[in-house]
Each structure stands twice: as structure tokens, then as C-alpha cells.
Design a protein around this motif. Structure first.
Motif, PDB file in Angstrom:
ATOM      1  N   THR A  61       0.936  -1.311  -0.028  1.00 52.50           N
ATOM      2  CA  THR A  61       0.035   0.166   0.087  1.00 52.50           C
ATOM      3  C   THR A  61       0.925   1.238   0.058  1.00 52.50           C
ATOM      4  O   THR A  61       0.471   2.186  -0.526  1.00 52.50           O
ATOM      5  CB  THR A  61      -0.992  -0.136   1.406  1.00 52.50           C
ATOM      6  N   GLU A  64       1.891   2.214  -3.360  1.00 52.87           N
ATOM      7  CA  GLU A  64       1.052   2.869  -4.025  1.00 52.87           C
ATOM      8  C   GLU A  64       0.614   4.428  -3.804  1.00 52.87           C
ATOM      9  O   GLU A  64       0.436   5.159  -4.561  1.00 52.87           O
ATOM     10  CB  GLU A  64      -0.317   2.112  -3.926  1.00 52.87           C
ATOM     11  N   ALA A 109     -13.162   5.740  -7.360  1.00 51.81           N
ATOM     12  CA  ALA A 109     -12.066   4.655  -7.086  1.00 51.81           C
ATOM     13  C   ALA A 109     -12.797   3.581  -8.053  1.00 51.81           C
ATOM     14  O   ALA A 109     -12.146   2.954  -8.584  1.00 51.81           O
ATOM     15  CB  ALA A 109     -12.393   4.149  -5.726  1.00 51.81           C
ATOM     16  N   ASN A 113     -10.747   1.700 -11.483  1.00 52.72           N
ATOM     17  CA  ASN A 113     -10.465   0.141 -11.671  1.00 52.72           C
ATOM     18  C   ASN A 113     -10.994  -0.496 -12.783  1.00 52.72           C
ATOM     19  O   ASN A 113     -10.375  -1.373 -13.357  1.00 52.72           O
ATOM     20  CB  ASN A 113     -10.982  -0.310 -10.568  1.00 52.72           C
ATOM     21  N   HIS A 124      -4.740   2.306  -8.212  1.00 46.79           N
ATOM     22  CA  HIS A 124      -4.498   3.175  -6.744  1.00 46.79           C
ATOM     23  C   HIS A 124      -3.669   4.400  -6.655  1.00 46.79           C
ATOM     24  O   HIS A 124      -3.913   5.176  -5.954  1.00 46.79           O
ATOM     25  CB  HIS A 124      -3.969   2.001  -5.813  1.00 46.79           C
ATOM     26  N   ALA A 193      -4.908   5.760  -1.350  1.00 45.92           N
ATOM     27  CA  ALA A 193      -4.238   4.287  -1.608  1.00 45.92           C
ATOM     28  C   ALA A 193      -5.345   3.273  -0.943  1.00 45.92           C
ATOM     29  O   ALA A 193      -5.937   2.432  -1.506  1.00 45.92           O
ATOM     30  CB  ALA A 193      -3.022   4.081  -1.700  1.00 45.92           C
ATOM     31  N   SER A 196      -8.819   3.366  -2.351  1.00 46.69           N
ATOM     32  CA  SER A 196      -9.201   2.688  -3.548  1.00 46.69           C
ATOM     33  C   SER A 196      -9.037   1.316  -3.467  1.00 46.69           C
ATOM     34  O   SER A 196      -9.753   0.479  -4.529  1.00 46.69           O
ATOM     35  CB  SER A 196      -8.151   3.309  -4.310  1.00 46.69           C
ATOM     36  N   GLU A 197      -8.355   0.656  -2.511  1.00 52.21           N
ATOM     37  CA  GLU A 197      -8.189  -0.879  -2.380  1.00 52.21           C
ATOM     38  C   GLU A 197      -9.395  -1.462  -1.680  1.00 52.21           C
ATOM     39  O   GLU A 197      -9.715  -2.497  -1.996  1.00 52.21           O
ATOM     40  CB  GLU A 197      -6.980  -1.055  -1.292  1.00 52.21           C
TER      41      GLU A 197
END
Length: 259
Positions: A61, A64, A109, A113, A124, A193, A196-197
């Protein structure tokens, strides 16, 4: 010097210890369920038992966040230089910069993707860069435009060119504004980051595992992952603050706009 700096941290350390003690006492005394708020001791146990996995997730992370920080801050600085140099460019780009800052990051987000392969870090990084762009852009513009007119007139009295004025007068004036925004951007990059994950991507990241562990009722581990995110975010912030101290020790700090 070191002793004085150590004493400066004592109040913050006292508040931290008192806060953790109060947290532990409330959870145990009020019998708060673990899905609402685990006790600090339970979180620490989960942290200690899963350190290898947690630090690996945090490192992925952080990469990113660092990539998004670099992209967003670089773009913010470049656009700010154009805007500060040419007012017409500022009039054309400022509305779009404000619009980009107004985009709800949670809504944006899933779209990134779809644009990029969610299993890579690119999507991300884009989210993190969007969050970093605006505070850097606004504050660098402010810094470049904050030069005292007398300094500009003095430089032009020596018949120096615009580039020399920019290098010797505008850039030094803008540095405190730049580093103030970079400190905030370092925190925003970690937030972007992780958020967005939540919406897809590799499974070895903090955001994906916080979401997964919470859904599997592994709340202590989810809080341990939040602890890792805090440690990395604070470390990132302190690294930028140290660089700021080294680069701008000759000027006082300034207040940041656009955060």
C-alpha cells in the motif's frame, strides 16, 4: 538539544498513554462488543501475531501511496508554474482543478479500476495522485505569486531575465508553501491508496484486508492493519517534514490553502 526535543514529546506521549488507558478501561468496564471496538490489548495481540503479513500489506500500500504522491505532486507543481506564469492559463485551468478536487473519491475509485488493471498498482496510484494534486497546486501558485513587488523591481533593475527572477526570487519564496502542501499530501496519499483498495485489486494490500477481515469478524486484525496504516502515514509525514526543515530552515512556516 536532544534532551529538549525529548521533553517536547512528553506531553504527546502522556496523552497517548492516557488515551489508550481510557480506551481499555471503557471497553472492559462497559463490556463493549469486539465488533464495535476491540480493546487496545487485543489489537496489539493481533498485531504481534501477524507482523509479517501486516508489514507486507503495508509495504504494498505504501508503494501505491508513494507513486500517487509523486505523480500528483509533480503534476500540481508543473500546472502551478504555468498558472503563475501566465494568467490566461490560470483562468482556463483553475475551474477544472477545482472540479477535480470536488470529485468524491469513493465514487471515483471504482471507475479507475475499470480504466486500469485493478490487480496492478496503477489504479490506486491514480486515486492517490488526484487527492495530492489540488493542495500542492493551490499552494505553489500562492507561493509563486507571494513575492514582494519590490524584489521583482530590484531584479529587473539589474536587467535580469524572467527565468533568473523565477529561480532566484519566486522559487525560494514558494518553497515553504510547497513543503506545507507536501506534508498534507503525504497523508492524503495514504488515504487515497487505502480507500481505492476497498473497491478491488490485489489481496495483499491494507485496504483489501481491512475490508475482508471486518466482513469475516476478525476485527482485531482489521484494527491492527489500521495501526500499520497510521505508522506508515506518520512516517511518511515526518520524512517530508524533515526534508522541509532542511530545505526551508531560513524561513518560517506558512499556512496552507486548499486542504
Amino acid at each position: 538539544m536532544l534532551g529538549r526535543r525529548g521533553r517536547d514529546w512528553l506531553p504527546a506521549l502522556f496523552v497517548l498513554v492516557a488515551f489508550l488507558g481510557l480506551w481499555q478501561a471503557i471497553v472492559k468496564g462497559a463490556h463493549i462488543q469486539r465488533f464495535l471496538l476491540p480493546a487496545p490489548t487485543a489489537i496489539w495481540t493481533a498485531f504481534s501475531s501477524n507482523q509479517g503479513q501486516l508489514w507486507h500489506e503495508g509495504w504494498v500500500t505504501f508503494q501505491e501511496a508513494l507513486g500517487g504522491f509523486a505523480i500528483g505532486c509533480t503534476a500540481g507543481i508543473l500546472v502551478a508554474v504555468l498558472v503563475a506564469r501566465w494568467d490566461l492559463v490560470g483562468s482556463a485551468l483553475m475551474p477544472y482543478a477545482i472540479a477535480a478536487n470536488a470529485i468524491p473519491i469513493i465514487a471515483f475509485a471504482p471507475i479507475t479500476n475499470a480504466w486500469f488493471n485493478p490487480l496492478t498498482k496503477t489504479a490506486h496510484m491514480v486515486i492517490a495522485s488526484v487527492l495530492c494534486f489540488f493542495p500542492v497546486f493551490v499552494n505553489v501558485v500562492r507561493g509563486l505569486r507571494s513575492v514582494a513587488p519590490s524584489k521583482i523591481e530590484l531584479m529587473r533593475s539589474y536587467a535580469v531575465g524572467e527565468f533568473t527572477v523565477f529561480r532566484l526570487v519566486r522559487v525560494p519564496t514558494a518553497l515553504p508553501f510547497l513543503f506545507t502542501s507536501l506534508r498534507v499530501a503525504s497523508v492524503l496519499a495514504m488515504i487515497g491508496a487505502i480507500v481505492s483498495e476497498y473497491y478491488g485489486g490485489a489481496l495483499d494490500t491494507l485496504g483489501a484486508n481491512i475490508n475482508q477481515d471486518a466482513s469475516l469478524f476478525q476485527f482485531e486484525k482489521a484494527w491492527a492493519e489500521i495501526l500499520i496504516a497510521c505508522i506508515l502515514g506518520i512516517g511518511f509525514y515526518l520524512a517530508v517534514a524533515l526534508l522541509e526543515r532542511l530545505a526551508t530552515r531560513w524561513q518560517p512556516r506558512v499556512e496552507m490553502l486548499g486542504a
